[in-house]
Design a protein around this motif. Structure first.
Motif, short mmCIF file in Angstrom:
data_model
loop_
_atom_site.label_atom_id
_atom_site.label_comp_id
_atom_site.label_asym_id
_atom_site.label_seq_id
_atom_site.Cartn_x
_atom_site.Cartn_y
_atom_site.Cartn_z
N GLU A 70 11.20 5.63 6.35
CA GLU A 70 10.83 4.43 7.10
C GLU A 70 9.35 4.49 7.45
O GLU A 70 8.88 5.49 7.98
N PHE A 71 8.65 3.39 7.15
CA PHE A 71 7.21 3.34 7.45
C PHE A 71 6.89 2.01 8.12
O PHE A 71 7.22 0.94 7.61
N ASN A 72 6.25 2.10 9.28
CA ASN A 72 5.89 0.92 10.04
C ASN A 72 4.38 0.92 10.28
O ASN A 72 3.86 1.81 10.96
N ALA A 73 3.71 -0.05 9.71
CA ALA A 73 2.27 -0.22 9.94
C ALA A 73 2.01 -1.66 10.38
O ALA A 73 0.99 -2.26 10.06
N SER A 74 2.94 -2.21 11.14
CA SER A 74 2.80 -3.59 11.61
C SER A 74 1.74 -3.69 12.70
O SER A 74 1.35 -2.69 13.30
N ASN A 75 1.28 -4.91 12.92
CA ASN A 75 0.31 -5.19 13.98
C ASN A 75 -0.96 -4.36 13.85
O ASN A 75 -1.37 -3.67 14.79
N ASN A 76 -1.55 -4.41 12.67
CA ASN A 76 -2.83 -3.78 12.41
C ASN A 76 -3.72 -4.84 11.78
O ASN A 76 -3.49 -6.04 11.98
N GLN A 77 -4.69 -4.42 11.00
CA GLN A 77 -5.60 -5.35 10.32
C GLN A 77 -5.65 -5.05 8.83
O GLN A 77 -6.67 -5.24 8.17
N LEU A 78 -4.52 -4.60 8.29
CA LEU A 78 -4.46 -4.21 6.88
C LEU A 78 -4.52 -5.43 5.97
O LEU A 78 -3.94 -6.48 6.28
N SER A 79 -5.20 -5.26 4.84
CA SER A 79 -5.23 -6.33 3.85
C SER A 79 -4.56 -5.92 2.54
O SER A 79 -4.22 -6.77 1.73
N THR A 80 -4.36 -4.62 2.36
CA THR A 80 -3.72 -4.13 1.14
C THR A 80 -3.10 -2.76 1.40
O THR A 80 -3.11 -2.25 2.53
N LEU A 81 -2.58 -2.18 0.36
CA LEU A 81 -1.92 -0.87 0.42
C LEU A 81 -2.34 -0.11 -0.83
O LEU A 81 -2.30 -0.67 -1.93
#
Length: 169
Positions: A70-81
Motif C-alpha cells: 500500500e502506497f499513499n502519496a495523496s495531498n502533495n504536489q506531484l505531477s508524475t511518477l
C-alpha cells in the motif's frame, strides 16, 4: 527544524516493527536519503507520504521499498511518477489523489497487482481505457473531480470489469 527531523527519525524507528512507514504531515519537500538508511534492513509493506509538499518522488522509493503493498502519496504536489514505480509487483493499493497529475503516469499501467487506484482531485483529462482493461487485477479506479474529456468519460463509464468512480456531469 530539529524537532521535524526527530519526528521523521522516530517514525522510521516505529515503522521498523510494524513494516509500515508513516511520514504523513511531516512537511517534507523531498524524501530524505536518511530514510532509506534508517529503513535499510526493514521490509516496508505500507508507506504513507500523504499531506506533505512533495513535487517529486525519487525512484529510490520504489527500488528500496520494492515489497510495498500500500502506497499513499495523496495531498502533495506531484505531477508524475518515476517509471521504477511500475516495477512494484506487490502493490495493490495506490493513492495519488489531490495532486497535480495531468496525465496518468505510464508506471501505473505496469503495476501488475494493483487492485485499487485513487487519482481523484487531479487535473487528468485523458485515461486510456484500453490500457486500463489490460490491468487484470484492477477492480476500482477513482477518477472523481478530474476534467476528463467527454469521450474519455463515456468510455470509462461503460467499462464492466472495473468499477470506475466518476463525478456526475
Amino acid at each position: 527544524m530539529a524537532s521535524e527531523v526527530a519526528a521523521v527519525v522516530n517514525r522510521c524507528e516505529s515503522g521498523k516493527e510494524s513494516q509500515s512507514l508513516d511520514l504523513s504531515e511531516c512537511g517534507l519537500m523531498s524524501v530524505p536519503d536518511a530514510i532509506f538508511h534508517l529503513m535499510r534492513e526493514t521490509t516496508v509493506l505500507k508507506c504513507d507520504l500523504s499531506r506533505n509538499q512533495l513535487k517529486k518522488l525519487p525512484s529510490k522509493v520504489a527500488i528500496k521499498f520494492k515489497d510495498i503493498v500500500e502506497f499513499n502519496a495523496s495531498n502533495n504536489q506531484l505531477s508524475t511518477l518515476a517509471d521504477d514505480f511500475g516495477q512494484l509487483k506487490s502493490l495493490t493499493h495506490l493513492n495519488l489523489s489531490t495532486n497535480n497529475i495531468e496525465m496518468v503516469p505510464e508506471a501505473i499501467y505496469n503495476m501488475s497487482s494493483l487492485i485499487h487506484l485513487d487519482l481523484c482531485n487531479n487535473n487528468i483529462c485523458e485515461f486510456s481505457a484500453s490500457k486500463l482493461l489490460e490491468m487484470k487485477s484492477l477492480k476500482i479506479v477513482n477518477l472523481e473531480n478530474n476534467p476528463l474529456t467527454s469521450d474519455c468519460f463515456y468510455l470509462l463509464s461503460n467499462l464492466n470489469n472495473v468499477e470506475v468512480k466518476l463525478s456526475a456531469r
